[in-house]
Scaffold this active site. Structure first.
Site, PDB file in Angstrom:
ATOM      1  N   CYS A  78      22.761 -12.462 -22.269  1.00 10.19           N
ATOM      2  CA  CYS A  78      24.225 -12.395 -22.338  1.00 10.19           C
ATOM      3  C   CYS A  78      24.654 -11.314 -23.322  1.00 10.19           C
ATOM      4  CB  CYS A  78      24.820 -13.725 -22.799  1.00 10.19           C
ATOM      5  SG  CYS A  78      24.427 -15.149 -21.772  1.00 10.19           S
ATOM      6  N   ASP A  79      25.812 -10.736 -23.059  1.00 12.19           N
ATOM      7  CA  ASP A  79      26.394  -9.808 -24.024  1.00 12.19           C
ATOM      8  C   ASP A  79      27.907  -9.823 -23.859  1.00 12.19           C
ATOM      9  OD1 ASP A  79      25.651  -7.564 -26.046  1.00 12.19           O
ATOM     10  OD2 ASP A  79      27.271  -6.729 -24.832  1.00 12.19           O
ATOM     11  N   SER A  80      28.609  -9.614 -24.969  1.00 12.10           N
ATOM     12  CA  SER A  80      30.072  -9.674 -24.952  1.00 12.10           C
ATOM     13  C   SER A  80      30.676  -8.430 -25.595  1.00 12.10           C
ATOM     14  CB  SER A  80      30.567 -10.916 -25.704  1.00 12.10           C
ATOM     15  OG  SER A  80      30.047 -12.099 -25.142  1.00 12.10           O
ATOM     16  N   GLY A 115      28.906 -10.569 -20.132  1.00 12.85           N
ATOM     17  CA  GLY A 115      27.974 -10.382 -19.035  1.00 12.85           C
ATOM     18  C   GLY A 115      26.861 -11.409 -19.094  1.00 12.85           C
TER      19      GLY A 115
END
Length: 226
Positions: A78-80, A115
């Site tokens: 995950c990435d933000s 994501g």
């Protein structure tokens, strides 16, 4: 057959908030930090950037993973990032950067994109998507900004704010899933699992408790004959 194996979820992230989000939903992940340098990836689109970083994090963990033969192993990366005024904000570079961002963001709105890249290692399949939530920031004062940044919290999170920590009072409201802002959307995770023909309930930890039904007690009644 892989379909009958118990599920194991590996979280490719050092984020305590993501781990707590999963744990609160009855999922106890293994954690392997990806070590991906987020600054090396660039894009003009926030949604594409966070998804590419999520892919890279999952892939980095895959290269070090040793799948167990008696489990169906899944990896979630995950990435933000925060999209604000046409710019993409990840983690601030330093305290001065965090203060400058908050001076711009206060009283206004941005969109937090997270994501998600879910890899079924055992089956060799992947599902991915981006969740987006609009965030409306409070009209905070200079003193509030300075005091908040001095705590260090804004320096380690995308967009320089949280909703589940000290930054919570500085967010007036959101439009969308709050988990997206924390960094992991549970509804999206369920949909990604469904794409892989897997139920999210299969990730619930053994011993996950349920609330008693109305009219029943969670404490067993004593056996008169005992």
């Amino acid at each position: 057959m892989s379909g009958s194996l118990p599920l194991r979820l590996v979280l490719a992230s050092a984020s305590p908030a993501r781990r707590k989000t999963l744990q609160a939903a009855g999922i106890e992940p293994d954690v392997l930090v990806s070590g991906v340098d987020e600054s090396l990836v660039a894009s003009d689109r926030a949604d594409e950037l966070c998804l590419e970083l999520a892919r890279l994090k999952a892939q980095a963990v895959l290269t070090r993973l040793r799948p167990a033969q008696d489990q169906r192993t899944l990896v979630i990366g995950c990435d933000s990032v925060l999209e604000f005024d046409g710019q993409i904000f990840g983690k601030p570079a330093d305290s001065a950067d965090a203060i400058h961002r908050w001076e711009r963001m206060r009283g206004r709105s941005g969109v937090l994109h997270s994501g998600h890249c879910l890899v079924d290692v055992t089956a060799g399949r992947r599902a991915e998507a981006v969740a987006s939530t609009t965030v409306h920031f409070a009209a905070v004062s200079d003193d509030e900004i300075a005091t908040y940044v001095a705590t260090g919290e804004p320096l380690v999170v995308a967009g320089a704010f949280t909703i589940d920590g000290l930054g919570g009072p500085f967010v007036e409201r959101i439009e969308g899933d709050p988990g997206t802002v924390v960094g992991l959307s549970l509804p999206l995770l369920r949909r990604l699992l469904a794409e892989l023909n897997l139920p999210i309930t299969g990730l619930w930890s053994r011993g996950t408790s349920t609330h008693p039904t109305p009219g029943t007690s969670a404490t067993p009644k004593p056996n008169p004959g005992a």
